[in-house]
Design an enzyme around this catalytic site. Structure first.
Site, PDB file in Angstrom:
ATOM      1  N   GLY A 159      -2.624   4.727 -17.258  1.00 25.79           N
ATOM      2  CA  GLY A 159      -2.673   3.788 -16.148  1.00 25.79           C
ATOM      3  C   GLY A 159      -3.354   4.420 -14.959  1.00 25.79           C
ATOM      4  CD  GLN A 172      -3.063   7.087  -9.987  1.00 30.67           C
ATOM      5  OE1 GLN A 172      -2.939   6.038 -10.597  1.00 30.67           O
ATOM      6  NE2 GLN A 172      -2.845   8.264 -10.532  1.00 30.67           N
ATOM      7  CB  CYS A 181       1.056  10.895 -12.250  1.00 27.60           C
ATOM      8  SG  CYS A 181       0.195   9.901 -11.029  1.00 27.60           S
ATOM      9  CG  LEU A 182      -4.752   9.943 -14.749  1.00 29.58           C
ATOM     10  CD1 LEU A 182      -5.855   8.907 -14.726  1.00 29.58           C
ATOM     11  CD2 LEU A 182      -5.068  11.046 -15.751  1.00 29.58           C
ATOM     12  CG  HIS A 224       3.867   5.848 -13.400  1.00 29.96           C
ATOM     13  ND1 HIS A 224       4.302   7.141 -13.600  1.00 29.96           N
ATOM     14  CD2 HIS A 224       2.671   5.941 -12.760  1.00 29.96           C
ATOM     15  CE1 HIS A 224       3.403   7.972 -13.080  1.00 29.96           C
ATOM     16  NE2 HIS A 224       2.403   7.272 -12.575  1.00 29.96           N
ATOM     17  CD  GLU A 225      -0.259   3.353 -13.295  1.00 34.81           C
ATOM     18  OE1 GLU A 225      -0.851   3.444 -12.202  1.00 34.81           O
ATOM     19  OE2 GLU A 225      -0.115   4.327 -14.067  1.00 34.81           O
ATOM     20  CG  HIS A 237       0.611   5.074  -8.373  1.00 40.44           C
ATOM     21  ND1 HIS A 237       0.517   6.280  -7.721  1.00 40.44           N
ATOM     22  CD2 HIS A 237       0.632   5.368  -9.699  1.00 40.44           C
ATOM     23  CE1 HIS A 237       0.475   7.258  -8.620  1.00 40.44           C
ATOM     24  NE2 HIS A 237       0.548   6.736  -9.824  1.00 40.44           N
TER      25      HIS A 237
END
Ligand code: NI
Length: 176
Positions: A43, A48, A86-87, A128-129, A132
């Site tokens: 994701g 991000q 997470c990226l 999770h997304e 953000h």
């Protein structure tokens, strides 16, 4: 490809703003999904890549989903522990508790409203997304002890994050 912003970048802590559900172009979505897949991400939220707007994309193994202006209407009280990464926080993976099932409403990439019930892994990725969009990161759920243990790694990521921001600032100066 976009530059993925790392932990320590203030943009990851902003409460993002809603957008016009029809404003994302195919070209933009393609570029953002390439950024996500290139880094083996499941994701990627707008924050991000430095954009404080309420949208994200994810692919939990079936297809690419673009999620715009989402709301989580219901969350099951039943929760499940599962590993997350997470990226924006590379090389850190921790078990996080999430609702097993959620009911979500959002606009898809065609600008159509969808109401869906998500379960298991997909529900986890969505939550999770979604976090953000509200400036929240998965490590925020960890205990103080756990976060203290991760501090050296997190400090290193912050250092890289500052470097990325500096590079980008230099680039934009050159352009002007
Ligand atoms: Ni993330």
């Amino acid at each position: 490809m976009f530059k993925v912003r790392l932990y320590g970048d203030p943009v990851l802590r902003v409460i993002a703003k809603e957008i016009d559900p029809e404003s994302l172009t195919d070209e933009f979505i393609k570029k953002m999904s390439e950024t996500m897949y290139m880094d083996d991400g499941v994701g990627l939220a707008a924050a991000q890549i430095g954009i404080s707007e309420r949208f994200f994309m994810y692919d939990a193994g079936e297809k690419l989903n673009v999620v715009i202006n989402p709301e989580i209407l219901e969350r099951s009280s039943e929760v499940e522990l599962g590993e997350e990464g997470c990226l924006s926080i590379p090389d850190i993976f921790e078990k996080i508790s999430r609702s097993l099932k959620i009911k979500a409403k959002y606009f898809n990439r065609q600008g159509h409203e969808e109401i869906r019930v998500l379960e298991g892994y997909e529900a986890r990725v969505f939550q999770h997304e979604f976090d953000h969009l509200n400036g929240k990161l998965f490590i925020d759920y960890l205990s103080t002890v756990k976060r203290r243990l991760l501090k050296p790694k997190l400090d290193e990521i912050k250092r890289r994050s500052a470097e990325i921001l500096k590079e980008m600032r230099n680039l934009s100066h050159k352009r002007n």
